[in-house]
Scaffold this motif. Structure first.
Motif, mmCIF file in Angstrom:
data_model
loop_
_atom_site.group_PDB
_atom_site.id
_atom_site.type_symbol
_atom_site.label_atom_id
_atom_site.label_comp_id
_atom_site.label_asym_id
_atom_site.label_seq_id
_atom_site.Cartn_x
_atom_site.Cartn_y
_atom_site.Cartn_z
ATOM 1 N N PRO A 30 35.501 33.340 31.779
ATOM 2 C CA PRO A 30 36.631 34.272 31.847
ATOM 3 C C PRO A 30 37.873 33.667 32.497
ATOM 4 N N ALA A 31 39.022 34.175 32.073
ATOM 5 C CA ALA A 31 40.289 33.832 32.718
ATOM 6 C C ALA A 31 40.444 34.694 33.972
ATOM 7 N N ILE A 32 41.179 34.190 34.921
ATOM 8 C CA ILE A 32 41.466 34.938 36.148
ATOM 9 C C ILE A 32 42.953 35.258 36.148
ATOM 10 N N ASN A 33 43.268 36.539 36.238
ATOM 11 C CA ASN A 33 44.652 36.972 36.262
ATOM 12 C C ASN A 33 45.098 37.083 37.719
ATOM 13 N N ILE A 34 45.910 36.141 38.156
ATOM 14 C CA ILE A 34 46.357 36.091 39.555
ATOM 15 C C ILE A 34 47.176 37.328 39.906
ATOM 16 N N ASP A 35 48.057 37.779 39.007
ATOM 17 C CA ASP A 35 48.861 38.976 39.287
ATOM 18 C C ASP A 35 47.962 40.193 39.498
ATOM 19 N N ALA A 36 46.936 40.352 38.671
ATOM 20 C CA ALA A 36 46.020 41.484 38.820
ATOM 21 C C ALA A 36 45.236 41.379 40.130
ATOM 22 N N ALA A 37 44.804 40.172 40.484
ATOM 23 C CA ALA A 37 44.073 39.975 41.739
ATOM 24 C C ALA A 37 44.956 40.323 42.934
ATOM 25 N N LEU A 38 46.221 39.920 42.873
ATOM 26 C CA LEU A 38 47.155 40.258 43.956
ATOM 27 C C LEU A 38 47.436 41.758 44.001
ATOM 28 N N ALA A 39 47.561 42.398 42.836
ATOM 29 C CA ALA A 39 47.830 43.840 42.782
ATOM 30 C C ALA A 39 46.694 44.644 43.403
ATOM 31 N N ALA A 40 45.483 44.116 43.352
ATOM 32 C CA ALA A 40 44.322 44.826 43.907
ATOM 33 C C ALA A 40 44.263 44.760 45.434
ATOM 34 N N LEU A 41 45.032 43.870 46.040
ATOM 35 C CA LEU A 41 45.011 43.725 47.498
ATOM 36 C C LEU A 41 45.779 44.856 48.170
ATOM 37 N N THR A 42 45.208 45.392 49.231
ATOM 38 C CA THR A 42 45.879 46.455 49.978
ATOM 39 C C THR A 42 46.244 46.038 51.396
ATOM 40 N N ASP A 43 45.556 45.059 51.946
ATOM 41 C CA ASP A 43 45.791 44.641 53.330
ATOM 42 C C ASP A 43 46.500 43.291 53.397
ATOM 43 N N HIS A 44 47.437 43.189 54.323
ATOM 44 C CA HIS A 44 48.080 41.898 54.584
ATOM 45 C C HIS A 44 47.126 41.024 55.402
ATOM 46 N N TRP A 45 47.241 39.714 55.218
ATOM 47 C CA TRP A 45 46.487 38.714 55.973
ATOM 48 C C TRP A 45 44.976 38.828 55.745
ATOM 49 N N SER A 46 44.567 39.333 54.597
ATOM 50 C CA SER A 46 43.145 39.479 54.291
ATOM 51 C C SER A 46 42.858 38.840 52.930
ATOM 52 N N PRO A 47 42.720 37.510 52.889
ATOM 53 C CA PRO A 47 42.548 36.809 51.613
ATOM 54 C C PRO A 47 41.263 37.201 50.895
ATOM 55 N N LYS A 48 41.317 37.098 49.569
ATOM 56 C CA LYS A 48 40.149 37.361 48.728
ATOM 57 C C LYS A 48 39.910 36.159 47.821
ATOM 58 N N VAL A 49 38.667 35.759 47.719
ATOM 59 C CA VAL A 49 38.279 34.644 46.858
ATOM 60 C C VAL A 49 38.309 35.117 45.412
ATOM 61 N N VAL A 50 38.991 34.341 44.543
ATOM 62 C CA VAL A 50 39.036 34.661 43.111
ATOM 63 C C VAL A 50 38.314 33.613 42.264
ATOM 64 N N ALA A 51 38.034 32.446 42.857
ATOM 65 C CA ALA A 51 37.352 31.388 42.105
ATOM 66 C C ALA A 51 36.815 30.342 43.080
ATOM 67 N N ARG A 52 35.902 29.542 42.555
ATOM 68 C CA ARG A 52 35.390 28.399 43.302
ATOM 69 C C ARG A 52 35.478 27.178 42.400
ATOM 70 N N VAL A 53 36.005 26.086 42.958
ATOM 71 C CA VAL A 53 36.085 24.810 42.256
ATOM 72 C C VAL A 53 35.372 23.791 43.141
ATOM 73 N N ASN A 54 34.186 23.383 42.727
ATOM 74 C CA ASN A 54 33.370 22.485 43.540
ATOM 75 C C ASN A 54 33.199 23.086 44.932
ATOM 76 N N ASP A 55 33.642 22.407 45.969
ATOM 77 C CA ASP A 55 33.492 22.910 47.335
ATOM 78 C C ASP A 55 34.772 23.555 47.864
ATOM 79 N N GLN A 56 35.604 24.054 46.965
ATOM 80 C CA GLN A 56 36.860 24.696 47.343
ATOM 81 C C GLN A 56 36.876 26.137 46.833
ATOM 82 N N TYR A 57 37.387 27.045 47.660
ATOM 83 C CA TYR A 57 37.661 28.408 47.211
ATOM 84 C C TYR A 57 39.129 28.512 46.842
ATOM 85 N N VAL A 58 39.414 29.245 45.783
ATOM 86 C CA VAL A 58 40.775 29.632 45.422
ATOM 87 C C VAL A 58 40.888 31.091 45.846
ATOM 88 N N LYS A 59 41.899 31.379 46.677
ATOM 89 C CA LYS A 59 42.044 32.718 47.242
ATOM 90 C C LYS A 59 43.443 33.251 46.969
#
Length: 122
Positions: free
Chosen positions: A3-32
């Protein structure tokens, strides 16, 4: 199908400031994704670099030596491991982060704003 990850949609779902959410993992890295507003805590990550990319808004990265880097939409900055820093967003800012899976949210500092990896994965 992968699946594709829609960054705008992931950001729109956030309600709290300073509370990152993981949207993907690349090897040993999280994309948040995260929304920021105001000043965060001074902190460092002794063992990991941290990448900030601004999607919307403006972000100031302050450093303990008195320097700072200002990021506009489409710009990124990599904070090397061990560098004391503080993100500041005078107005709401939307960002993408890339961090090693072991990176603690507030590095060497524990505050009420600290979020565990489990919270970031939820």
């Amino acid at each position: 199908m992968i699946p594709a990850i829609n960054i705008d949609a992931a950001l729109a779902a956030l309600t709290d400031h300073w509370s990152p959410k993981v949207v993907a993992r690349v090897n040993d890295q999280y994309v948040k994704v995260a929304k920021l507003k105001g000043e965060f805590v001074w902190h460092r990550h002794d063992d990991e670099d941290e990448l900030f990319q601004v999607v919307r808004g403006r972000l100031r990265l302050q450093f303990e030596d008195g320097g700072e880097t200002v990021l506009e939409p489409g710009e990124l900055c990599v904070i090397p491991r061990g560098v004391m820093h503080r993100p500041v967003a005078e107005e709401e800012c939307a960002i993408l982060l890339v961090e090693t899976v072991t990176t603690k949210h507030t590095g060497d500092v524990e505050t009420p704003r600290s979020r565990s990896i489990a919270e970031q994965l939820a």
